[in-house]
Design a protein around this motif. Structure first.
Motif: not given
Length: 301
Positions: A97-119
């Protein structure tokens, strides 16, 4: 029956048109420049269409050549992606996933655990993205802020990018109305100089000029605000978690559209790839979830 014309010639033309020379295409295809030139000439004869104007020191595609290359390059990209998908071991499932550093830190990374639970079998890799970075050849998808117009890519809207000032709770008490803002305390982001002027004008306080410390990324300015250095211009969805946790507060009710949106961007052929399809379903659902109720938010006086 599908009629495929002279695939070697088509490959040679696509490489020459993309790289701008027979020599560069020959290096890519591991043949001589003369061989590339011959194959392209044969292709033109078979098609009955000129694909290049041959100038003294450079190649220039004709209108037909440009149209042909614009269609061919995505096809070859899709073929390469399909080949990699088919030949990869079944246990290797990588999503880049290509994503800017702030979006990654402030939104995506805190939610990736939910995605990992699904996949749990998908290995998510985050690489440098952002509005100014071209879409990478190895990206499965990207998350970009913009107008939704990226040639050759599908852009699916995720969020509105609304602006509103945010600060540490201990600074909020002195901010009863927008006129209480002071220029030297307004933290700035170098690549978004219009954020503060847009909000201040909408608030009826255009006489105030932001003159506070300047940062390269939104994430740096927001961290400085958390630390009490000043008031940052928050952008959704960067600020939602900090507001919900009480690390930041929004002292004024007014939010102003930035004039852009956040998009999930991807190549058309990606929709047929199971790992991207799973991520796309997840992020569209996550983006649609209402923001957590913000603590510490109060209206302007």
């Amino acid at each position: 029956m599908r009629r495929l014309l002279f695939l070697n010639g088509i490959k040679a033309f696509e490489a020459a048109a993309r790289t701008g020379s027979f020599a560069a295409a020959g290096t890519e295809l591991n043949v001589s420049a003369a061989a590339v030139s011959r194959m392209v000439h044969l292709l033109e004869e078979r098609l009955g269409v000129a694909l290049f104007e041959r100038k003294a020191n450079r190649l220039v595609t004709t209108a037909a050549g440009r149209a042909y290359q614009n269609g061919l390059t995505p096809i070859f990209d899709a073929l390469a992606s399909l080949t990699a998908q088919v030949t990869a071991p079944a246990s290797v499932r990588v999503l880049t996933i290509g994503v800017g550093p702030t979006f990654a830190m402030k939104w995506l990374i805190p939610r990736l655990a939910d995605f990992r639970k699904e996949e749990p079998d998908i290995d998510v890799r985050i690489t440098t993205g952002g509005a100014a970075v071209p879409f990478g050849e190895d990206w499965s998808c990207g998350i970009k802020l913009g107008d939704g117009e990226w040639p050759g890519l599908i852009a699916e809207p995720l969020f509105a990018a609304d602006l509103l000032p945010v600060c540490a709770p201990r600074l909020a008490g002195a901010l009863k109305r927008p006129g209480d803002l002071k220029g030297p305390t307004l933290l700035r982001v170098a690549h978004s100089p219009d954020d503060w002027p847009s909000w201040l004008e909408a608030a009826g306080t255009a006489r105030i000029s932001a003159r506070g410390p300047e940062f390269e990324f939104y994430g740096q300015a927001l961290q400085a605000a958390v630390d009490g250095l000043g008031i940052a211009m928050g952008i959704r969805p960067y600020i939602d978690d900090d507001l919900a946790a009480g690390r930041l507060v929004a002292p004024f009710a007014l939010s102003v559209p930035k004039g852009m949106r956040w998009y999930l961007v991807y190549r058309g052929f990606s929709t047929g790839q199971r790992d991207f399809a799973a991520f796309r379903r997840w992020i569209v659902r996550a983006a649609a979830e209402p923001a957590t109720r913000r603590r510490g938010h109060r209206h302007a006086g």
